[in-house]
Enzyme design. Structure first.
Site, PDB file in Angstrom:
ATOM      1  N   ASP A  50      -4.899  -2.384  -1.552  1.00 20.00           N
ATOM      2  CA  ASP A  50      -3.869  -1.361  -1.484  1.00 20.00           C
ATOM      3  C   ASP A  50      -4.442  -0.102  -2.110  1.00 20.00           C
ATOM      4  O   ASP A  50      -5.310  -0.187  -2.985  1.00 20.00           O
ATOM      5  CB  ASP A  50      -2.649  -1.830  -2.288  1.00 20.00           C
ATOM      6  N   CYS A  59       5.100  -4.082   2.451  1.00 21.96           N
ATOM      7  CA  CYS A  59       5.402  -4.121   1.029  1.00 21.96           C
ATOM      8  C   CYS A  59       4.219  -3.570   0.251  1.00 21.96           C
ATOM      9  O   CYS A  59       3.090  -3.638   0.709  1.00 21.96           O
ATOM     10  CB  CYS A  59       5.623  -5.559   0.569  1.00 21.96           C
ATOM     11  N   CYS A 107       1.361  12.102   3.809  1.00 14.89           N
ATOM     12  CA  CYS A 107       2.065  11.366   4.873  1.00 14.89           C
ATOM     13  C   CYS A 107       3.423  11.958   5.180  1.00 14.89           C
ATOM     14  O   CYS A 107       4.393  11.222   5.280  1.00 14.89           O
ATOM     15  CB  CYS A 107       2.300   9.932   4.467  1.00 14.89           C
ATOM     16  N   HIS A 161       2.424   4.325  12.728  1.00 13.21           N
ATOM     17  CA  HIS A 161       3.360   3.305  12.236  1.00 13.21           C
ATOM     18  C   HIS A 161       3.747   2.337  13.339  1.00 13.21           C
ATOM     19  O   HIS A 161       4.443   1.366  13.103  1.00 13.21           O
ATOM     20  CB  HIS A 161       4.613   3.962  11.666  1.00 13.21           C
TER      21      HIS A 161
HETATM   22  N1  GLN Z   1      -6.736   6.552   2.869  1.00 11.35           N
HETATM   23  C1  GLN Z   1      -5.517   5.809   2.970  1.00 11.35           C
HETATM   24  C2  GLN Z   1      -5.554   4.928   4.204  1.00 11.35           C
HETATM   25  O1  GLN Z   1      -6.144   5.316   5.161  1.00 11.35           O
HETATM   26  C3  GLN Z   1      -4.343   6.743   3.064  1.00 11.35           C
HETATM   27  C4  GLN Z   1      -3.049   6.005   3.179  1.00 11.35           C
HETATM   28  C5  GLN Z   1      -1.836   6.856   2.932  1.00 11.35           C
HETATM   29  O2  GLN Z   1      -1.901   8.044   2.908  1.00 11.35           O
HETATM   30  N2  GLN Z   1      -0.706   6.246   2.791  1.00 11.35           N
HETATM   31  O3  GLN Z   1      -4.962   3.878   4.234  1.00 11.35           O
HETATM   32 ZN    ZN Z   2      -0.847   8.763   5.045  1.00 13.66          ZN
END
Ligand code: GLN
Ligand code: ZN
Length: 764
Positions: free
Chosen positions: A498, A525, A653, A704
């Site tokens: 993670d 999660c 994001c 997503h």
């Molecule tokens: N570098 C992370 C990935 O590619 C970035 C994830 C994120 O911004 N939530 O998973």
């Molecule tokens: Zn992201």
């Protein structure tokens, strides 16, 4: 007697059972009946836990297979045509809105999903039409689940998202102009019908969540509360009694919108204990106060003495019959149970309390104020001891960290030169084409990766074997990126469980858990590590993998780090020192890592700050300005140790920049990648208006969803973006990392993306 209550319970189950079931269903491995029966098993188990803990008021309809707002969208008949016309079965239609659907000739992207207030939970946005109508599902989930609990012998308090919040959290569909709040007159009758059904089913009270009341609201939205709740009040006992519920902030600035002819009002007294008096003063003559004194957003054991004092203050003013002890918000944001944590140091474990334990805390507090402290003496004594142990532990204080913080100088926040000088040097050394393509960092985390990581964690393979495996994964993704002909490579992050936990495990001052998962969105999660003390970096954290990746790739390799604010926000932070202090400690640790990466030959370094905006205090004003100041500083502190020719990227994001633009600009990152594929490209206009000079990669497709965007779709996106951004400014990348995707769809989508970029490269 003072009742205890919980506003919502985590849904995933002790072993993320719901995640496993939904993913198995999506993969066609279990039937819909099996999925639904697993969901039911979880609900019954969670009600049972709360009952056993002695909680008096237990919620229902806090459960959702994907998201609770999405449930309302479907039950209110607010499903956009593009989903309903496909005639999917209701469960599949629900998931189609949540995550898109591309099967058997049906091809629809998901609805937009955004952060739930300032948490790391994401909800699906109600997406409304100009001619929107609503119609109640004949078997609304709230009723079905109430009856299910009733059958099991538990009379629950169903939870609904209130009508004002449902609309205020929504948006007009693409091409539509409706102001959602104008639909209130059409929506309120649906609530009346639903509430009447709940009453008929036997519900005495209903928790109606109106958390938007903590925002600075447009006048029209604020004015909508009174008439709406007066209408409900006029229905008398045709509907259940309503608990008007707010959380994540104070409601003092909107106090005149709080209904007075209402059964109960809930407020968050963990975040804003100071609102107690004003809210009590504004309550109707019979209204009950639901006092949220047990933190629904963090994992620290409640200071029972302090919580009891707050509840007692309320009781003195209102009497015992008019106070309920509650969690501050739903416990959705906390992990399931501390009992699963077998590896935590007992000294530290004693400081924590997860959902199951918090259920006992509300019960103990209610008992203490009902029967007097003697009734729970043992619990109170043990609690006081834990509080004392944490405050005095050497694990929380590191003098060396404090000393380094005191020596930070102003120049440490600035790159050596301004952007024009930097970018010229970067162009020269990196030699990238126009419309450079890249990805956001992670590639699919395959089953094989998880198996090997598990084996390594369990000691079934050696560190060396694991390292070899990771190297092989890096080789594979480098080769695939070569085949795809991307311009800036990534190593794929196979070694990371993670993006925050991974760093937490490599830093001093952190504790990490084995089972403390919290839902982020849908089946996803996260397992936030816990900041328990002063933070420092004992050794490089990512250099080995990045260095290896550089050694085998012919194109620039991007190093990948998680920024200080995201590390902090996606951890459970300490509640005993200010967050700015924790962020600065993280920034110093990351600064060393950035410099070490550069020394190892990594000349593009991305420091992700997807959580920067969610940390923004919900209301404008001093607190927000202060946050922006320390958050921006900590990012700059972390990246400013490098040469001009090293290119700093950052990633976010989200696409809501209107109110946040100056903070993003102040980061001074050479390249920003932002989420954009599901929002209007018009949002990019702010970059033009503010004459933003640096490079930007607004995501060209949604990651997503497993859906593969066509080359044409991506070209259309780029075309739109070029109305706002200069060609030499524009990078082409997906919305976010690809770790939750499968390889087949990833390769297909990236092929289309690279082809689209090449098309424009030719054109310009
Ligand atoms: N570098 C992370 C990935 O590619 C970035 C994830 C994120 O911004 N939530 O998973
Ligand atoms: Zn992201």
């Amino acid at each position: 007697m003072v009742n205890s209550s919980i506003l919502g319970f985590p849904r995933m189950g002790v072993n993320r059972d719901l995640k496993k079931a939904t993913e198995a269903y999506w993969a066609g491995k279990i039937s819909q009946a099996e999925l639904l029966s697993e969901a039911k098993r979880l609900r019954l188990e969670h009600w049972g836990i709360q009952k056993k803990a002695g909680v008096d008021i237990i919620p229902s309809n806090d459960f959702a297979l994907y998201d609770q707002v999405l449930t309302h969208i479907q039950d209110f008949g607010a499903v956009p045509d593009r989903y309903s016309k496909s005639n999917l079965d209701p469960i599949d239609e629900y998931f189609a809105m949540g995550r898109g659907h591309q099967k058997d000739g049906v091809d629809v992207p998901s609805l937009e999903m955004v952060k739930w207030f300032d948490s790391n939970y994401h909800y699906v946005k109600p997406t409304l039409q100009d001619n929107q109508t609503f119609k109640l599902n004949p078997n609304p989930k709230a009723v079905v689940e109430f009856l299910e609990a009733k059958e099991a012998g538990i009379i629950t308090r169903p939870v609904l998202v209130g009508p004002v919040s449902f609309l205020a959290l929504g948006k007009p569909d693409r091409g539509q102009t409706v102001d959602p709040i104008d639909l209130l007159d059409k929506l309120v009758p649906i609530y009346e019908e639903l509430l009447a059904k709940l009453k008929a089913a036997g519900a005495e009270t209903v928790q109606i969540d109106e958390p938007v009341l903590v925002f600075d609201l447009p006048a029209k939205t604020k004015a909508a509360f009174k008439p709406t709740y007066e209408k409900f009040a006029s229905l008398g006992d045709k509907i259940p009694k309503l608990v008007f519920t707010t959380y994540f902030g104070d409601i003092v600035h909107n106090i005149d919108a709080v209904p007075t002819d209402i059964y109960a009002v809930h407020i968050d007294l963990v975040r804003n204990p100071e609102q107690l008096e004003t809210v009590i003063g504004a309550l109707g003559p019979k209204t009950i106060l639901s006092a949220g004194v047990v933190d629904g957003r963090n994992i620290w054991k409640t200071n029972l003495k302090r919580a009891i004092e707050i509840v007692e203050t309320a009781i003195q003013k209102l009497g015992k019959d008019r106070v309920i002890v509650a969690t501050s918000s739903s416990l959705l944001h906390t992990p399931h149970t501390l009992a699963s944590e077998k590896n935590l140091d007992p000294e530290i474990a004693d400081w924590f309390s997860f959902a199951v334990e918090k259920a006992s805390e509300v019960a103990v507090i209610a008992k203490a104020v009902t029967e007097g402290p003697a009734a729970v003496r043992e619990q109170l004594e043990a609690n006081a001891k834990s509080m004392q142990s944490r405050a005095s532990s050497t694990r929380t204080n590191d003098p060396k960290v404090k000393e380094r913080q005191s020596k930070i100088t102003p120049d440490m926040y600035n790159r050596k030169s301004e952007f024009p000088i930097r970018i010229a040097q970067q162009q020269k050394s990196l030699g990238l084409p126009l419309f450079p393509t890249t990805t956001i960092g992670s590639f699919p985390q395959t089953k094989e990766i998880r198996i090997q990581r598990n084996k390594f964690t369990k000691g079934e393979i050696t560190a060396q074997e694991y390292e070899k495996f990771i190297e092989k994964e890096i080789q594979d993704v480098v080769k695939i990126q070569e085949e795809l002909d991307l311009d800036v490579f990534v190593h794929g992050e196979p070694e990371r469980n993670d993006m925050v936990q991974y760093f937490g495990e490599r830093l001093n001052g952190y504790a990490f858990t084995t089972h403390a998962w919290v839902q982020s969105y849908g089946s996803r999660c996260v397992r936030p590590p816990i900041v328990v003390g002063d933070i420092s970096r004992p050794a490089p954290m990512t250099v080995k993998e990045s260095k290896y990746a550089v050694s085998i790739s012919k194109k620039p390799m991007k190093g990948m780090l998680t920024g200080p604010i995201t590390c902090l926000r996606w951890s459970f932070p300490r509640d005993d020192v200010h967050q700015s202090v924790q962020a600065e400690q993280l920034a110093l640790a990351l600064r060393d890592e950035v410099v070490d990466l550069e020394a190892a030959g990594v000349f593009v370094i991305q420091v992700d700050e997807p959580a920067l905006r969610e940390g923004l205090p919900l209301r404008a004003g001093k607190e927000r300005e202060a946050y922006i100041d320390w958050a921006v500083k900590s990012f700059r502190l972390s990246v400013s140790g490098v040469k001009d020719s090293t290119q700093i990227h950052s990633h976010f994001c989200y696409s809501e920049f209107q109110d946040f633009f100056h903070a993003i600009a102040a980061l001074d990152a050479d390249v920003l990648s932002i989420e954009n594929s599901k929002s209007d490209a018009k949002l990019l206009k702010v970059f033009v208006d503010e004459a933003y000079p640096r490079h930007i990669g607004p995501g060209v497709y949604d990651i997503h969803s497993p859906r593969v965007p066509s080359e044409q779709e991506i070209k259309d996106r780029i075309e739109e973006m070029l109305q706002y951004l200069k060609p030499e400014q524009l990078w082409i990348d997906p919305d976010c990392g690809l770790k939750t995707r499968q390889w087949a769809e990833t390769k297909a989508a990236l092929t289309n993306m690279v082809n689209a970029a090449k098309f424009y490269r030719q054109k310009y």
